[in-house]
Write an enzyme that holds these catalytic residues in place. Sequence first.
Site: not given
Length: 404
Positions: A224, A362, A201, A198, A121
């Site tokens: 999220k 992104c 997601q 990260d 991203h």
Amino acid sequence: MIDVKKIRKDFPILNRKVNGNSLIYFDNAATSQTPKIVIDAIVDYYSNYNANIHRGVHTLSQEATDDYEQARLKIQKHFNAKKAHEIILTSGTTHGINLVATGFTSLLKKGDEIIVSALEHHSNIVPWQMLCERTGAILKVIPISLKGELIFEEYEKLLSEKTKIVFVGHVSNALGTINPIKKIIKKAHNVGAAILIDGAQATPHIKPDMQELDCDFYVCSAHKICGPTGVGMLYGKEEWLYKLPPYQGGGEMISEVTFEKTTYADLPHKFEAGTPNIAGVIAFGVALDYMNEIGFDNIASYENELLDYATKKLLEIDGLKIYGTSAKKTAVISFNIEEIHPYDIGTIIDKLGIAVRTGHHCAQPIMDFYNIPGTIRASFTFYNTKEEIDIFVNAVIRAKNMLL
Ligand SMILES: *Cc1c(COP(=O)(O)O)cnc(C)c1O
């Protein structure tokens, strides 16, 4: 097992109409919807015990502090961090990444190397480029295959004693690929590099275990995972959090202040300058409780069912191509139909009440890799249904017939 009818009643927004049609929300990878129990926690805070934390001796301040710190403990438990002060409460993934990337400024020198993946991203690429500009370190990129998977052998080739930090997403937001992070972490440690994952997601679908993964840093956003916007978590191993300097100066992060010298507060407060999003953090804890009650195994198996069903249905459409075909992926489908611009399909199906994401997500380097301007991305979660997928697929066919 997921009782989707019952679950859908928890989400007030799912009752609304968009352009006269029932909302079908397939943009979960951008932000998830919020269950009533989480909304209620925010209303309860502002209605009953809104006060600043860690400072006041009065009742409201103590209640707010208790709930805020209780939320930190819930987050610690959820991610199985060894210590509560390894959980830094942030404004989200972007904040967590910047905190770490900025902190590394004083730990790097010219010629050191930073490895990132080609699946990232934008918020994951830019802070490392800025770190390179400040320090003279060099950015190396792990390439991807046509399936949208990181090429592991290429990663191994990039690693050396010059590598100081590796940065990889647990799951790609544009393609849904689940990266083999345990192996990636181990390899980074073999050359003495730190590693930041990260989890923005991954955390809506997977319950990651910090001690089992043995990563140095892990970041995610509450919005999220059924929580509110503007709040998130940075997990950092204690030894690393001691090594990194504070990110922002301000209230809450200091121990003693004089004009000659200020001493910093202990962890985690060293990294939590200023008044945090108190209601948001409390609601984040409630969101994790809610998700855990449903169960992450149940969530993953139901979402896989939706993914398989939607993939099969979409591939029946002539000229439709799916990007990101790893066998290990979350319920994200990125696709295009022939030369039709993704935006045109997105606009038509919005008229039918269907929310998907169109564009580069992104993640422009991935789009450049496939030589496309962007994709239509449908991302499913545990409150979506096969009936919604049927309506969506019919809408895509209708849009295709209008545009071709
Ligand atoms: C959403 C997302 C981010 C950014 O999260 P914010 O909440 O906007 O800070 C970073 N990385 C990935 C993979 C994401 O999906």
